[in-house]
Design a protein around this motif. Sequence first.
Motif, PDB file in Angstrom:
ATOM      1  N   LEU A  59       0.828  -1.207   0.000  1.00  0.00           N
ATOM      2  CA  LEU A  59       0.000   0.000   0.000  1.00  0.00           C
ATOM      3  C   LEU A  59       0.864   1.261   0.000  1.00  0.00           C
ATOM      4  O   LEU A  59       0.583   2.230  -0.721  1.00  0.00           O
ATOM      5  N   THR A  60       1.932   1.225   0.794  1.00  0.00           N
ATOM      6  CA  THR A  60       2.834   2.374   0.876  1.00  0.00           C
ATOM      7  C   THR A  60       3.446   2.694  -0.479  1.00  0.00           C
ATOM      8  O   THR A  60       3.419   3.846  -0.942  1.00  0.00           O
ATOM      9  N   ALA A  63       0.896   3.908  -3.109  1.00  0.00           N
ATOM     10  CA  ALA A  63       0.533   5.311  -2.867  1.00  0.00           C
ATOM     11  C   ALA A  63       1.672   6.252  -3.251  1.00  0.00           C
ATOM     12  O   ALA A  63       1.440   7.335  -3.814  1.00  0.00           O
ATOM     13  N   SER A  66       1.837   6.773  -6.803  1.00  0.00           N
ATOM     14  CA  SER A  66       0.684   7.575  -7.232  1.00  0.00           C
ATOM     15  C   SER A  66       0.833   9.036  -6.836  1.00  0.00           C
ATOM     16  O   SER A  66      -0.103   9.827  -7.009  1.00  0.00           O
ATOM     17  N   LEU A  68       1.629  10.361  -3.693  1.00  0.00           N
ATOM     18  CA  LEU A  68       1.302  10.752  -2.324  1.00  0.00           C
ATOM     19  C   LEU A  68       2.534  10.670  -1.433  1.00  0.00           C
ATOM     20  O   LEU A  68       3.424   9.831  -1.655  1.00  0.00           O
ATOM     21  N   VAL A  70       3.665   9.401   2.040  1.00  0.00           N
ATOM     22  CA  VAL A  70       3.068   8.342   2.857  1.00  0.00           C
ATOM     23  C   VAL A  70       3.856   8.119   4.142  1.00  0.00           C
ATOM     24  O   VAL A  70       5.077   7.921   4.118  1.00  0.00           O
ATOM     25  N   ASP A  88       7.663   7.916   3.305  1.00  0.00           N
ATOM     26  CA  ASP A  88       8.003   7.460   1.946  1.00  0.00           C
ATOM     27  C   ASP A  88       9.043   6.348   1.979  1.00  0.00           C
ATOM     28  O   ASP A  88      10.000   6.318   1.187  1.00  0.00           O
ATOM     29  N   ASP A 133       0.149  12.699   3.121  1.00  0.00           N
ATOM     30  CA  ASP A 133      -1.143  12.620   2.440  1.00  0.00           C
ATOM     31  C   ASP A 133      -1.912  11.372   2.842  1.00  0.00           C
ATOM     32  O   ASP A 133      -3.117  11.279   2.594  1.00  0.00           O
ATOM     33  N   LEU A 134      -1.196  10.413   3.434  1.00  0.00           N
ATOM     34  CA  LEU A 134      -1.801   9.143   3.843  1.00  0.00           C
ATOM     35  C   LEU A 134      -0.942   8.508   4.915  1.00  0.00           C
ATOM     36  O   LEU A 134       0.287   8.530   4.826  1.00  0.00           O
ATOM     37  N   TRP A 246      -6.493  -0.159  -2.222  1.00  0.00           N
ATOM     38  CA  TRP A 246      -6.169   1.106  -2.891  1.00  0.00           C
ATOM     39  C   TRP A 246      -7.322   1.556  -3.793  1.00  0.00           C
ATOM     40  O   TRP A 246      -7.646   2.744  -3.865  1.00  0.00           O
ATOM     41  N   CYS A 250      -9.098   5.074  -3.391  1.00  0.00           N
ATOM     42  CA  CYS A 250      -9.171   6.025  -4.507  1.00  0.00           C
ATOM     43  C   CYS A 250     -10.613   6.471  -4.737  1.00  0.00           C
ATOM     44  O   CYS A 250     -10.876   7.657  -5.006  1.00  0.00           O
TER      45      CYS A 250
END
Length: 404
Positions: A59-60, A63, A66, A68, A70, A88, A133-134, A246, A250
């Motif tokens: 998931l990290t 993201a 994409s 973000l 993280v 990140d 962002d997440l 994800w 989204c």
Amino acid sequence: MKFNNFLEFSEYLDELGLFHMDLSLDRMEEFVCKWGAKGDFPVIHVVGTNGKGSTSTYLTYIAMESGLKVGTFTSPHFVTPRERATIDGQMLSEDEWCHLANMVMEIAPDVGLTYFELLTCMALVAFKEHGVDLAVMEAGLGGRFDATNTLDPDLTVFTPIGLDHEKILGATIELIAADKADAMRKGGTAVTSIQVDEVMNVLHSRAEQLGVEFHNAEKMNGVSELSPTLSGVHQMQNAHLAVCAWSLFCAKKDLQFNESQICEGVKKAFIPGRLQIVKADRTYILDGAHNLHAFKALESEIKRSKIVLDAIVFSCMKDKNIAPVKDILFELTQGPIITCGIPENERACLPEDFIERLGTRVQTAPSLDEALSLLPSGDGTVLICGSLYLLSAFYTKYPRFLMK
């Protein structure tokens, strides 16, 4: 209390006691209230028995690919607690960790946080400070009273649930599932991986009670070209779960679901100790399998890959029920099985106890170094498994294998 350097913080952390638990959320809720930043960034909460770390990592990286920023919170760590909270995918400096600890102490000086709670709070402060962002938050043990369960996640992700930590979470798989199911939020969204029927029934029932939008990843469309670097069929399942999670995230946040970015994120994701093959003086396979579900996945992948194991080094905690994995352990190799203690861990099973629990086929050693010295000569393949703390001893000896 104020920490002047990372060493002082580490010593304080040791004094807290890694395994001291107090199953309530009062301290965390008080901290989160005083912190005042709840809801400042979206949260994906990853709960389960097996595959939490891998799913969180997928998931990290998805993201990140994409676009973000993280923050990721995982546990346990291998060499340093700094592994647990990353931005990140990168650890923070020792100086920043000291700063974060001091911030937590300033926010809630008299709360009396436990070891895991303190690290959870530090991660939250770090994520706010870095403007993520997440936040991907991996539950530490259960669900109901886990320190990560004080947030209101945008999405709850359930990895496979099995028997583990029975003395804490419950003696049956239904009780364990019920504990973890309490991570769901009223009116929230959740997605689950493959589960046995008993677990799926519990999750469905709790979702209905709470009015949760509940999804089964097995019935969702994923991305067909996934190529995880992490080995094993179960890693494809973890990656698929992450992709489905994800997709739901989204949709909730009106983000683009870009298949090429997803594939690249899954490809880049790395987490040590998950069927990790490394070469030092010989070939080692490092795997954190420590319960029946994980051992079955390990056995399946070794057989599928036609790997011949020349020896196994195994260790576990005193309270671990290893009877269910005994037959698998013995079937994995015709060579020696060397069980060893972990001297720096007071919860580790003592070397002499392994004979009683596993029989006379196993050899014993007081430490990993001693166990490695007992291995057959040559450049054969050796599996090291049974406890993440055993892998920690290996990474301490060979730190270069902790990173990709």
